[in-house]
Enzyme design. Structure first.
Site, short mmCIF file in Angstrom:
data_model
loop_
_atom_site.label_atom_id
_atom_site.label_comp_id
_atom_site.label_asym_id
_atom_site.label_seq_id
_atom_site.Cartn_x
_atom_site.Cartn_y
_atom_site.Cartn_z
N LYS A 11 0.83 -1.21 0.00
CA LYS A 11 0.00 0.00 0.00
C LYS A 11 0.87 1.27 0.00
O LYS A 11 2.06 1.21 0.30
CB LYS A 11 -0.97 -0.02 1.18
C1 LIG Z 1 -5.43 -4.17 0.97
C2 LIG Z 1 -6.87 -3.88 1.04
C3 LIG Z 1 -7.61 -4.07 2.21
C4 LIG Z 1 -7.05 -4.76 3.42
O1 LIG Z 1 -5.97 -4.14 3.97
P1 LIG Z 1 -5.12 -4.88 5.13
O2 LIG Z 1 -4.34 -3.77 5.77
O3 LIG Z 1 -4.26 -5.88 4.45
O4 LIG Z 1 -6.11 -5.49 6.06
C5 LIG Z 1 -8.93 -3.65 2.23
N1 LIG Z 1 -9.50 -3.11 1.15
C6 LIG Z 1 -8.83 -2.93 -0.01
C7 LIG Z 1 -9.53 -2.29 -1.18
C8 LIG Z 1 -7.50 -3.33 -0.11
O5 LIG Z 1 -6.85 -3.19 -1.28
#
Ligand SMILES: *Cc1c(COP(=O)(O)O)cnc(C)c1O
Length: 389
Positions: free
Chosen positions: A187
């Site tokens: 992310k």
């Molecule tokens: C990565 C992601 C999540 C989950 O994030 P985590 O921190 O891994 O729990 C939720 N929604 C979307 C759209 C994502 O891409």
């Protein structure tokens, strides 16, 4: 296993440099490893950066979405509207309550949830909608929030991709009732694992703070520091969802460069879009004029009418040229859990299906050099040229 040609340009690489390493070392030397002063500092800086009243850190975006739904008292039998084109966590959290994720279709162009589909899906049981800012482009937040106000439902924005992003000059994190960010390794800001929930509502923030740490009425660190004593009370069946000071130390360093990292990704996106505009078999991402994407993802759409190559073969060809790519997302309704267990077999989501069959996500991250960006462009254009109908 057959050894493939090496991947020269991976799909993603986190941008960790000399800034993060001393912060982590300092944290280790301090002897305080889990949630404490560094986490408080990260939360304060994050809230300051976003311009939100509260920022509650968690160990993932999934955890943030979970406590956000708990904060609005989601109950068994309730419904929460989610887009089909998202990662499974967006919908999975709804099922934790015995509530039903009501999956709706998205807009073709932006891949974001379609306001008209939300309107059609609202029932007396609807408690919330979770718009997902696909690839970092904010959804139609004004329309969504005003519909939600009218129908008396809450808006919990899944901004896992959208740091930083803005909508009509306002920062994502201030637009919805609650906004959830992800600091997972792929992310825009990464602490390995981690998440944050921002909100203007103190009650929801306090509830999230209690739920993230065993349902205890005080954070452990306050218990052990001058603020309190050994005494605590458990007021809820809470979770173990807190961030650590090690993660927060990485987060504080990363937060300083989120703007710069976005600019780096934007430069890559511009270069891609400029090059692909001359290739009619490809469609570049579309961003509405009143908002700015974080450019977490760069997705192209292949025009199968002009190409003799399938999407999957295209990905293989990129791999043969040493370039990693991905697909965002496999729509929710296709996954066996949603299809078979939640009864989505036979339901159609024409736009999200259409996107899924044609889309490829290309590498986009700070640290991808100009030369590497050119290599990706060349590879994509070359595959198109060699496979024209
Ligand atoms: C990565 C992601 C999540 C989950 O994030 P985590 O921190 O891994 O729990 C939720 N929604 C979307 C759209 C994502 O891409």
């Amino acid at each position: 296993m057959k050894k493939g040609k090496g991947i020269k340009i991976p799909f993603h690489k986190p941008f960790l440099t000399k800034d993060e390493i001393p912060s982590v070392v300092e944290c280790l030397k301090s002897g305080w490893l889990t949630m404490g002063h560094k986490t408080e500092e990260f939360e304060n800086k994050f809230a300051g950066y976003i311009g939100s009243k509260n920022a509650v850190s968690l160990n993932s975006c999934t955890a943030a979405l979970h406590v956000a739904l708990a904060a609005i008292d989601l109950k068994e039998g309730d419904e929460v509207i989610v887009p089909d084109m998202t990662f499974s966590a967006t919908a999975a959290v709804v099922t934790y309550f015995g509530a039903r994720p009501v999956i709706v279709d998205v807009e073709r162009e932006t891949h974001n949830i379609d306001i008209k589909e939300i309107e059609k899906a609202v029932t007396g049981a609807t408690k919330a909608v979770i718009p997902v800012d696909f690839g970092g482009q904010p959804c139609d937040m004004d329309e969504i929030v005003s519909l939600a106000r009218e129908k008396n439902i809450k808006v919990i924005e899944d901004a896992a991709h959208a740091l930083p992003a803005s909508y009509k000059g306002r920062t994502v994190g201030t637009l919805a009732d609650m906004t959830c960010f992800s600091f997972y390794v792929t992310k825009p800001l990464s602490t390995g694992e981690g998440g944050m929930m921002t909100t203007e509502n103190d009650e929801w923030a306090d509830r999230a703070r209690i739920l993230r740490l065993h349902g205890m009425s005080k954070d452990a660190y306050k218990r052990y520091s001058g603020h309190g004593s050994w005494f605590y009370e458990v007021t809820d069946a809470g979770f173990k969802y807190n961030m650590t000071d090690i993660q927060s130390s990485i987060g504080i360093s990363q937060l300083k460069k989120v703007e710069w990292m976005r600019k780096e990704r934007e430069k890559i996106a511009k270069k891609y879009s400029e090059a692909f505009s001359r290739e009619c078999a490809l469609t570049a991402p579309f961003v509405k004029s009143d908002r700015e994407s974080s450019w977490h993802l760069y997705t192209i759409i292949l025009d199968e009418k002009q190409l003799n190559i399938s999407r999957n073969e295209f990905i293989e060809e990129l791999k043969n040229k040493g370039i990693g790519s991905s697909v965002h997302f496999i729509p929710l309704h296709i996954h066996p859990y949603y299809r078979d267990k939640l009864g989505y077999a036979g339901k159609t989501f024409p736009n999200s299906q259409w996107i899924y069959e044609r889309t490829i996500s290309l590498p986009i991250y700070p640290g991808l050099s100009g030369g590497q960006t050119d290599e990706v462009v060349e590879a994509v254009l070359d595959i198109c040229k060699k496979n024209k109908k």
